[in-house]
Write a protein that holds these residues in place. Structure first.
Motif, PDB file in Angstrom:
ATOM      1  N   LEU A  85      51.502  11.767  24.768  1.00  0.00           N
ATOM      2  CA  LEU A  85      51.915  11.878  26.168  1.00  0.00           C
ATOM      3  C   LEU A  85      53.314  12.469  26.286  1.00  0.00           C
ATOM      4  CD1 LEU A  85      51.475  11.309  29.178  1.00  0.00           C
ATOM      5  CD2 LEU A  85      52.345   8.988  28.782  1.00  0.00           C
ATOM      6  N   GLY A  86      54.243  12.016  25.447  1.00  0.00           N
ATOM      7  CA  GLY A  86      55.599  12.557  25.489  1.00  0.00           C
ATOM      8  C   GLY A  86      55.632  14.053  25.216  1.00  0.00           C
ATOM      9  N   VAL A 130      45.169  16.173  19.321  1.00  0.00           N
ATOM     10  CA  VAL A 130      44.031  15.989  20.224  1.00  0.00           C
ATOM     11  C   VAL A 130      44.485  15.314  21.516  1.00  0.00           C
ATOM     12  CG1 VAL A 130      41.853  14.748  20.525  1.00  0.00           C
ATOM     13  CG2 VAL A 130      42.306  15.960  18.393  1.00  0.00           C
ATOM     14  N   THR A 131      45.358  14.343  21.401  1.00  0.00           N
ATOM     15  CA  THR A 131      45.875  13.664  22.591  1.00  0.00           C
ATOM     16  C   THR A 131      46.629  14.631  23.491  1.00  0.00           C
ATOM     17  OG1 THR A 131      46.084  11.610  21.316  1.00  0.00           O
ATOM     18  CG2 THR A 131      47.298  11.748  23.389  1.00  0.00           C
ATOM     19  N   SER A 174      47.978  12.144  33.307  1.00  0.00           N
ATOM     20  CA  SER A 174      48.081  12.422  31.876  1.00  0.00           C
ATOM     21  C   SER A 174      48.227  11.143  31.061  1.00  0.00           C
ATOM     22  CB  SER A 174      49.276  13.340  31.610  1.00  0.00           C
ATOM     23  OG  SER A 174      49.069  14.616  32.177  1.00  0.00           O
ATOM     24  N   ALA A 175      48.883  10.129  31.625  1.00  0.00           N
ATOM     25  CA  ALA A 175      49.032   8.859  30.909  1.00  0.00           C
ATOM     26  C   ALA A 175      47.664   8.232  30.646  1.00  0.00           C
ATOM     27  CB  ALA A 175      49.914   7.906  31.706  1.00  0.00           C
ATOM     28  N   VAL A 206      45.399   7.955  26.622  1.00  0.00           N
ATOM     29  CA  VAL A 206      44.687   6.851  25.971  1.00  0.00           C
ATOM     30  C   VAL A 206      43.314   7.317  25.507  1.00  0.00           C
ATOM     31  CG1 VAL A 206      43.800   4.520  26.279  1.00  0.00           C
ATOM     32  CG2 VAL A 206      45.945   5.189  27.379  1.00  0.00           C
ATOM     33  N   ILE A 207      42.632   8.066  26.375  1.00  0.00           N
ATOM     34  CA  ILE A 207      41.337   8.624  25.979  1.00  0.00           C
ATOM     35  C   ILE A 207      41.503   9.551  24.781  1.00  0.00           C
ATOM     36  CG2 ILE A 207      39.405  10.059  26.745  1.00  0.00           C
ATOM     37  CD1 ILE A 207      39.961   9.098  29.585  1.00  0.00           C
ATOM     38  N   GLY A 208      42.530  10.406  24.818  1.00  0.00           N
ATOM     39  CA  GLY A 208      42.760  11.334  23.714  1.00  0.00           C
ATOM     40  C   GLY A 208      43.031  10.620  22.411  1.00  0.00           C
TER      41      GLY A 208
END
Length: 289
Positions: A103-104, A160-161, A218-219, A223-225
């Motif tokens: 995420l960052g 991937v995330t 995106s947050a 988590v899904i990623g």
């Protein structure tokens, strides 16, 4: 002539007026989600009883109290403690690290990407299609390439995330930067303000609500990623994705449901936390939902 301060005060007044009825409604109707939750738990117990006594496949739909027990403290067939609860929280910690790291990176890349595109129309026409392509390419098709280039552990999971969480940051930030008031942009141009000054003092403040909407989206996707990446690259320290596959392959019903429940609650928590950050950051000036 209407000043910028008057416009801001008017927006704040409208936002307060919209939020006031919602607060009253929530104080009166707090019990409704509780009733729905009780109904869902009742349906879950009914389904578990059906699969236990009729289908004799109790592992497919375990009883809710067994799932809760697996989360808090798991015991084996002979009553001795097992290590699943320890594995669950360890996997959650590793998934958290991967999701927050991805995420960052997605936030930094997305904001910079949008800022580049806002500088000129030809830059937007040149760069935005690649953001769309990145969003549309199936991640599964890139798994062998990512694994070959970066290995099958932490780095690949983060990549991937980032790929899954990036597009909302790009699109929402670009939309927010473009939504700056036209009259204010013309005023900056009359004052001969440079692109940097216009970006920092006008466009970024105007884009903050959209940026935080993209951040909240995106947050949740991060988590899904992290879980998807964990299922694709099963080497190294296992996260929730690997634990889901392991418990499913071993027909560990309560443990499988416990892992899915914890993953879901973590995704909701991340979404709510970044939504709260957005309200604290821009809620005083904008109607941030």
């Amino acid at each position: 002539m209407v000043t910028l301060q008057e416009v801001s005060e008017a927006r704040a007044t409208r936002a307060a007026a919209r939020r006031a009825p919602g607060r009253t409604g929530r104080s009166v109707t707090w019990w409704q989600p509780v009733v729905v939750f009780a109904v869902l738990v009742g349906v879950w117990y009914a389904a578990a009883a059906y699969y236990d006594h009729v289908r004799h496949l109790a592992f497919l739909v375990p009883y809710p109290h067994l799932v809760l027990k697996a989360i808090v403290w798991d015991t084996g067939m002979d009553g001795t403690p097992t290590t699943f609860d320890h594995d669950l929280w360890s996997a959650l910690g590793r998934t958290t690290v991967v999701s927050l790291a991805g995420l960052g990176i997605a936030i930094v890349i997305g904001v910079i990407w949008a800022m580049l595109m806002i500088q000129a129309k030809w830059l937007e026409n040149s760069l935005y299609p690649y953001a769309v392509v990145l969003q549309c390419v199936p991640i599964l098709a890139l798994v062998p390439l990512i694994g070959a280039l970066f290995g099958y552990e932490f780095v690949s999971r983060v990549i991937v995330t980032v790929m899954i969480a990036l597009f909302p940051m790009v699109s929402n930030t670009l939309f927010g930067l473009q939504s700056a008031d036209r009259a204010q942009r013309e005023l900056f141009q009359l004052q001969r303000a440079g692109r940097g000054a216009q970006l920092v003092k006008l466009q970024i403040p105007a884009a903050l609500p959209s940026i935080f909407v993209g951040l909240r989206t995106s947050a949740g996707l991060s988590v899904i990623g992290a879980i998807v990446g964990d299922q694709f690259f099963q080497r190294g320290n296992a996260g929730l994705g690997v634990l889901i596959q392991v418990t499913a392959s071993r027909l560990m019903g309560p443990e499988l449901y416990a892992t899915i429940l914890i993953a879901s609650l973590y995704g909701v928590a991340v979404f709510l936390v970044f939504g709260l950050i957005g309200r604290l950051a821009v809620g005083r000036w904008h109607d941030f939902g």
